[in-house]
Write a protein that holds these residues in place. Sequence first.
Motif, PDB file in Angstrom:
ATOM      1  N   ASP A 195      54.131 -45.268 133.582  1.00  0.00           N
ATOM      2  CA  ASP A 195      52.649 -43.531 134.156  1.00  0.00           C
ATOM      3  C   ASP A 195      52.040 -43.545 133.757  1.00  0.00           C
ATOM      4  N   GLU A 196      51.926 -44.732 131.941  1.00  0.00           N
ATOM      5  CA  GLU A 196      50.763 -44.030 131.287  1.00  0.00           C
ATOM      6  C   GLU A 196      50.761 -42.558 130.560  1.00  0.00           C
ATOM      7  N   ILE A 197      51.513 -42.975 129.675  1.00  0.00           N
ATOM      8  CA  ILE A 197      51.451 -42.068 129.824  1.00  0.00           C
ATOM      9  C   ILE A 197      51.977 -41.546 127.948  1.00  0.00           C
ATOM     10  N   ASP A 198      52.407 -40.371 127.210  1.00  0.00           N
ATOM     11  CA  ASP A 198      52.630 -40.857 125.626  1.00  0.00           C
ATOM     12  C   ASP A 198      53.136 -39.948 125.598  1.00  0.00           C
ATOM     13  N   ILE A 199      54.474 -41.167 124.637  1.00  0.00           N
ATOM     14  CA  ILE A 199      55.820 -40.275 124.750  1.00  0.00           C
ATOM     15  C   ILE A 199      56.385 -38.895 124.172  1.00  0.00           C
ATOM     16  N   TYR A 200      55.493 -38.307 123.535  1.00  0.00           N
ATOM     17  CA  TYR A 200      55.662 -37.310 123.124  1.00  0.00           C
ATOM     18  C   TYR A 200      54.998 -36.092 124.278  1.00  0.00           C
ATOM     19  N   ASN A 201      54.241 -36.457 125.055  1.00  0.00           N
ATOM     20  CA  ASN A 201      53.787 -35.931 126.313  1.00  0.00           C
ATOM     21  C   ASN A 201      54.829 -35.762 127.873  1.00  0.00           C
ATOM     22  N   VAL A 202      55.622 -36.708 127.390  1.00  0.00           N
ATOM     23  CA  VAL A 202      56.704 -36.330 128.398  1.00  0.00           C
ATOM     24  C   VAL A 202      57.201 -35.764 129.555  1.00  0.00           C
ATOM     25  N   SER A 203      57.100 -35.731 130.584  1.00  0.00           N
ATOM     26  CA  SER A 203      57.395 -34.089 131.521  1.00  0.00           C
ATOM     27  C   SER A 203      58.838 -34.604 132.000  1.00  0.00           C
ATOM     28  N   ILE A 204      59.795 -33.622 131.277  1.00  0.00           N
ATOM     29  CA  ILE A 204      60.737 -33.999 132.062  1.00  0.00           C
ATOM     30  C   ILE A 204      60.974 -34.003 133.317  1.00  0.00           C
ATOM     31  N   GLU A 205      60.719 -32.636 134.036  1.00  0.00           N
ATOM     32  CA  GLU A 205      60.859 -32.918 135.612  1.00  0.00           C
ATOM     33  C   GLU A 205      60.313 -34.464 136.161  1.00  0.00           C
ATOM     34  N   ARG A 206      59.459 -34.722 135.758  1.00  0.00           N
ATOM     35  CA  ARG A 206      58.950 -35.603 136.756  1.00  0.00           C
ATOM     36  C   ARG A 206      59.292 -36.717 136.549  1.00  0.00           C
ATOM     37  N   ILE A 207      59.704 -37.222 135.037  1.00  0.00           N
ATOM     38  CA  ILE A 207      60.880 -38.041 134.775  1.00  0.00           C
ATOM     39  C   ILE A 207      62.422 -37.799 135.406  1.00  0.00           C
TER      40      ILE A 207
END
Length: 262
Positions: free
Chosen positions: A29-41
């Motif tokens: 998803d090319e996102i920062d590990i600190y901004n991970v969305s729990i719902e999406r992941i």
Amino acid sequence: MQNAEDDYKVKLEIFEGPLDLLLYLIKKDEIDIYNVSIERITSQYLSYIETFKALNIELASEFIVMAANLMYLKSRTLLPQNVQPPEEDADEEDPRWELIRQLVEYKKFKDAARFLGQRDSEGAEFFAATPELPDLTEPEQGMPQVGIFDLIRAFQKVLKKFEDTHTLREIVDDRWTVSDKIDHLLSVIPVGGRVQFETLFTEATSRSEVIITFLAMLELMKLNFLKIEQEKVLGLITVLRPEDKPFTVVPMDVMEGGEYGG
């Protein structure tokens, strides 16, 4: 008619664990590990678990434990702050932080292990005069490695595309064995040949045939009759047949495998 789960059991050694899968999903998803969305992941993680089950791949218990943990974290993020369950020794308001800390620490060790492995391989051919300080930011060289999660992601896309274009399923006799599809794959991929992953499923007429084709591909990969390449990270996957595997040899345990029904 037997269920697919009773017909053929995939004995696939998956050395990656649940944290590897989470890191892969974050990277995809090319996102920062600190901004991970729990719902999406969580949704993506459970989708992979369902795909593993559809392929009858045995998973370690750690995958199920992580799934339960993700669902718990997701439920906590959906609750208002004033009704959050009390946590002992918890000094953060965000329930994601413990998982994020695990991912960050795991990634550090994994990157270090990969770096040391590369240095060990390169150093076998040289004699160093002086020690060299490691640079963990050094970019990876060569063709990106294709892991099981890349394959499952590509298979999910193929399966979804098939289901979207075959809403009205024809009644056909689609009973196939894994050995049938092994013979088919070896006939359509010549020695030294290369084909795109998706093209191997274009003639499939049922969902079960798509699954069996993929299982046959996994078997041939385990036997080194097929290899896979990816020109860039998360790019298209190419299936190739090495020139040092000219003969068709189907293992007896595969030949004796059961059939899949529609």
